[in-house]
Design a protein around this motif. Structure first.
Motif, PDB file in Angstrom:
ATOM      1  N   MET A 233       0.679  -1.360   0.203  1.00 29.00           N
ATOM      2  CA  MET A 233      -0.248   0.026  -0.043  1.00 29.00           C
ATOM      3  C   MET A 233       0.630   1.126  -0.073  1.00 29.00           C
ATOM      4  O   MET A 233       1.754   1.248   0.466  1.00 29.00           O
ATOM      5  N   THR A 234       0.434   2.469  -0.670  1.00 29.37           N
ATOM      6  CA  THR A 234       1.123   3.870  -0.597  1.00 29.37           C
ATOM      7  C   THR A 234       0.115   4.756  -0.547  1.00 29.37           C
ATOM      8  O   THR A 234       0.561   5.533   0.523  1.00 29.37           O
ATOM      9  N   HIS A 235      -1.478   4.667  -0.301  1.00 24.95           N
ATOM     10  CA  HIS A 235      -1.536   6.263  -0.055  1.00 24.95           C
ATOM     11  C   HIS A 235      -2.791   6.174   1.626  1.00 24.95           C
ATOM     12  O   HIS A 235      -3.272   4.354   1.124  1.00 24.95           O
ATOM     13  N   THR A 236      -2.735   5.990   2.454  1.00 26.77           N
ATOM     14  CA  THR A 236      -3.621   6.633   3.492  1.00 26.77           C
ATOM     15  C   THR A 236      -4.801   7.361   3.387  1.00 26.77           C
ATOM     16  O   THR A 236      -4.282   8.565   3.371  1.00 26.77           O
ATOM     17  N   GLY A 237      -5.386   6.977   4.451  1.00 25.78           N
ATOM     18  CA  GLY A 237      -6.314   8.004   4.739  1.00 25.78           C
ATOM     19  C   GLY A 237      -7.332   7.974   6.225  1.00 25.78           C
ATOM     20  O   GLY A 237      -7.761   6.553   7.178  1.00 25.78           O
ATOM     21  N   THR A 238      -8.414   9.653   6.489  1.00 29.28           N
ATOM     22  CA  THR A 238      -9.085   8.914   7.507  1.00 29.28           C
ATOM     23  C   THR A 238     -10.180   9.452   7.962  1.00 29.28           C
ATOM     24  O   THR A 238     -10.122  10.811   7.289  1.00 29.28           O
ATOM     25  N   PHE A 239     -10.885   8.631   8.330  1.00 27.35           N
ATOM     26  CA  PHE A 239     -11.948   9.588   8.734  1.00 27.35           C
ATOM     27  C   PHE A 239     -11.778   9.610  10.239  1.00 27.35           C
ATOM     28  O   PHE A 239     -12.211   8.645  11.009  1.00 27.35           O
ATOM     29  N   HIS A 240     -12.741  10.787  10.706  1.00 29.25           N
ATOM     30  CA  HIS A 240     -12.474  10.328  12.292  1.00 29.25           C
ATOM     31  C   HIS A 240     -14.365  11.552  12.334  1.00 29.25           C
ATOM     32  O   HIS A 240     -14.744  12.205  11.115  1.00 29.25           O
ATOM     33  N   ALA A 241     -15.572  11.488  13.151  1.00 21.33           N
ATOM     34  CA  ALA A 241     -16.618  12.260  13.565  1.00 21.33           C
ATOM     35  C   ALA A 241     -16.701  11.765  14.664  1.00 21.33           C
ATOM     36  O   ALA A 241     -16.626  10.473  15.812  1.00 21.33           O
ATOM     37  N   PHE A 242     -16.916  13.371  15.242  1.00 19.40           N
ATOM     38  CA  PHE A 242     -17.536  13.265  16.779  1.00 19.40           C
ATOM     39  C   PHE A 242     -18.400  14.124  17.218  1.00 19.40           C
ATOM     40  O   PHE A 242     -19.086  14.599  15.826  1.00 19.40           O
ATOM     41  N   GLY A 243     -19.116  14.051  18.163  1.00 24.27           N
ATOM     42  CA  GLY A 243     -20.684  14.330  18.466  1.00 24.27           C
ATOM     43  C   GLY A 243     -21.606  13.429  19.207  1.00 24.27           C
ATOM     44  O   GLY A 243     -20.933  11.890  19.949  1.00 24.27           O
ATOM     45  N   ALA A 244     -22.087  13.445  20.184  1.00 20.99           N
ATOM     46  CA  ALA A 244     -23.097  12.899  21.342  1.00 20.99           C
ATOM     47  C   ALA A 244     -23.962  11.842  20.788  1.00 20.99           C
ATOM     48  O   ALA A 244     -23.906  10.907  21.979  1.00 20.99           O
ATOM     49  N   GLY A 245     -23.593  12.298  19.940  1.00 22.28           N
ATOM     50  CA  GLY A 245     -25.127  10.836  18.806  1.00 22.28           C
ATOM     51  C   GLY A 245     -24.161   9.945  19.106  1.00 22.28           C
ATOM     52  O   GLY A 245     -25.204   8.803  18.304  1.00 22.28           O
TER      53      GLY A 245
END
Length: 264
Positions: free
Chosen positions: A173-185
């Motif tokens: 693998m050469t490329h990386t990605g992240t996704f973050h989500a924050f919230g009380a729900g």
């Protein structure tokens, strides 16, 4: 948008209505970040405000001098009022040969606020033979909910000192990605739903994707993906984002133009 202030080379290229949200396009009028450059962006979303933001093109980091003050950096700070929603979906980061880059993000959430962001990291201009030839990539990420630190992450990649292509690391693998989500729900059910969404992703033109989903310490979810090109990772992270924007914020999916983060 109530007010804005910017200095070259950063500017707001346009703001536009996007359903219940205000869409914001950020533009960098320079060729990219050079050694010693530091961009600072601060976003404030008022009570029940909703904004979707992206940028016009890849964040390009040019070769940086090998000195104690060498390198380029971006600091982003998001301050969300009660019930506010911020969706940050920038284009990928491109690290040229000998680039050194520090990527800092701080998020402060009031009660009921939701923040989501995806980031994709490219190892260099692969069509020119650049793969992990940058000097360093550092990331610092902090999330506060009602002034309580609920998430902290530090990352450092130095290709010359690390065996990034070894099995057990990135391998092929050469490329990386992240996704973050924050919230009380955010609950366990959302994490399960995102895992299901990612498990159903196709293989795009021979580009394989490996992705994982985990709960954050508190009120959050983190997705990490690796692949052999930027756009399949963008598609994978978009799938996670679209799933969560429907289930958490009660918002309809956004239709995007091709491999761009810009909505139709």
């Amino acid at each position: 948008m109530v007010s804005k202030y910017h200095t070259a080379p950063i500017k707001i290229a346009k703001a536009f209505p996007l359903g219940s949200a205000a869409g914001v396009m950020v533009m960098d009028v320079s060729p990219g970040l050079l050694s010693g450059d530091r961009y600072e962006l601060e976003w404030k979303a008022g009570e029940k405000a909703h904004v979707y933001m992206t940028n016009q093109s890849f964040t390009k980091v040019h070769p940086c001098a090998d000195t104690i003050h060498g390198g380029a950096s971006i600091m982003q700070k998001f301050v969300l009022g009660e019930g506010a929603i911020v969706e940050s979906m920038p284009e990928p980061i491109m690290l040229y040969r000998d680039a050194a880059f520090l990527n800092e993000t701080e998020v402060r959430l009031a009660a009921g606020a939701v923040w989501m962001q995806a980031e994709v990291l490219c190892p260099g201009r692969t069509l020119r033979g650049e793969r992990f030839q940058y000097r360093s990539y550092r990331s610092r990420f902090r999330v506060f909910y009602e002034n309580e630190l609920i998430y902290a992450q530090n990352g450092r990649i130095e290709p010359a000192l690390q065996l990034l292509t070894s099995p057990g690391c990135l391998g092929e693998m050469t490329h990386t990605g992240t996704f973050h989500a924050f919230g009380a729900g955010i609950t366990t059910e959302h994490i399960v739903a995102v895992r299901h969404t990612l498990a159903e992703l196709p293989q795009w033109n021979g580009h394989s994707i490996v992705a994982g989903v985990t709960a954050a310490h508190k009120l959050g979810i983190a997705v990490m993906a690796a692949g052999t090109a930027a756009w399949p990772i963008q598609e994978a992270l978009r799938s996670a984002w679209q799933s969560l924007r429907v289930s958490i914020a009660g918002l309809p999916p956004l239709q995007l133009q091709g491999d761009s983060q810009f909505p139709t």
